[in-house]
Design a protein around this motif. Sequence first.
Motif, mmCIF file in Angstrom:
data_model
loop_
_atom_site.group_PDB
_atom_site.id
_atom_site.type_symbol
_atom_site.label_atom_id
_atom_site.label_comp_id
_atom_site.label_asym_id
_atom_site.label_seq_id
_atom_site.Cartn_x
_atom_site.Cartn_y
_atom_site.Cartn_z
ATOM 1 N N MET A 151 5.291 6.425 1.900
ATOM 2 C CA MET A 151 4.191 6.789 2.789
ATOM 3 C C MET A 151 3.818 5.518 3.538
ATOM 4 N N SER A 152 4.307 5.426 4.783
ATOM 5 C CA SER A 152 4.095 4.217 5.575
ATOM 6 C C SER A 152 3.284 4.523 6.803
ATOM 7 N N GLY A 153 2.439 3.618 7.161
ATOM 8 C CA GLY A 153 1.696 3.776 8.407
ATOM 9 C C GLY A 153 0.350 4.425 8.193
ATOM 10 N N ASN A 186 0.795 -1.226 0.000
ATOM 11 C CA ASN A 186 0.000 0.000 0.000
ATOM 12 C C ASN A 186 0.833 1.285 0.000
ATOM 13 N N ASP A 187 2.136 1.154 -0.029
ATOM 14 C CA ASP A 187 2.996 2.349 0.027
ATOM 15 C C ASP A 187 2.982 3.097 -1.297
ATOM 16 N N TYR A 188 2.983 4.404 -1.192
ATOM 17 C CA TYR A 188 3.222 5.284 -2.327
ATOM 18 C C TYR A 188 4.620 5.868 -2.195
#
Lengths: 115, 110
Positions: B91-93, B30-32
């Motif tokens: 972009m994590s979390g 799901n990271d960008y």
Amino acid sequence: DVKVTQSSRYLVKRTGEKVFLECVQDMDHENMFWYRQDPGLGLRLIYFSYDVKMKEKGDIPEGYSVSREKKERFSLILESASTNQTSMYLCASSLTAENSGNTIYFGEGSWLTVV
Amino acid sequence: LAKTTQPISMDSYEGQEVNITCSHNNIATNDYITWYQQFPSQGPRFIIQGYKTKVTNEVASLFIPADRKSSTLSLPRVSLSDTAVYYCLRMSGGYNKLIFGAGTRLAVHP
């Protein structure tokens, strides 16, 4: 245009003083952040908040506290300023994302010198 | 930690195309990938964001291969005003807790 405003651009404070750094965003973002940036160390996260009255420690919370009484405002507090807290402080905000595609917006920074 | 790896510094000349590559071997599904630009004494400024393949805006292009383990920021025809530090981030979390690396210091020469 998105706007993250830090109230003070440059401050000089004495050791032991209590210091408030204020940040306001006008984008109705849930998340707000405080970073500090030092030469050679990059940006380091101090605290962040994902909702009013909610806060979580970042990587370097020692010596700092935060306050989020209203959604648009996030304050960083140095209870007793020390010279090693001389730095540039950056406030940022973002939406809460169901995926990770949202953008974080930064303020212009506050240069704090503790003498 | 959701770190990325990029060159510490690069040099270029006005009018050239600059490509800055970032490695993110452990990128999550799901990271960008997001790139920021920072001038001295200013906050970082969003440049571009992508998930896979190619994204282009008025400032830059971002290329992300199918395996998504790296990405390349492309700045066409740089000028002196493009001299800055460029950060590549995942972009994590759930709350978009960004983790910044050291960035790439780009120097554009006349």
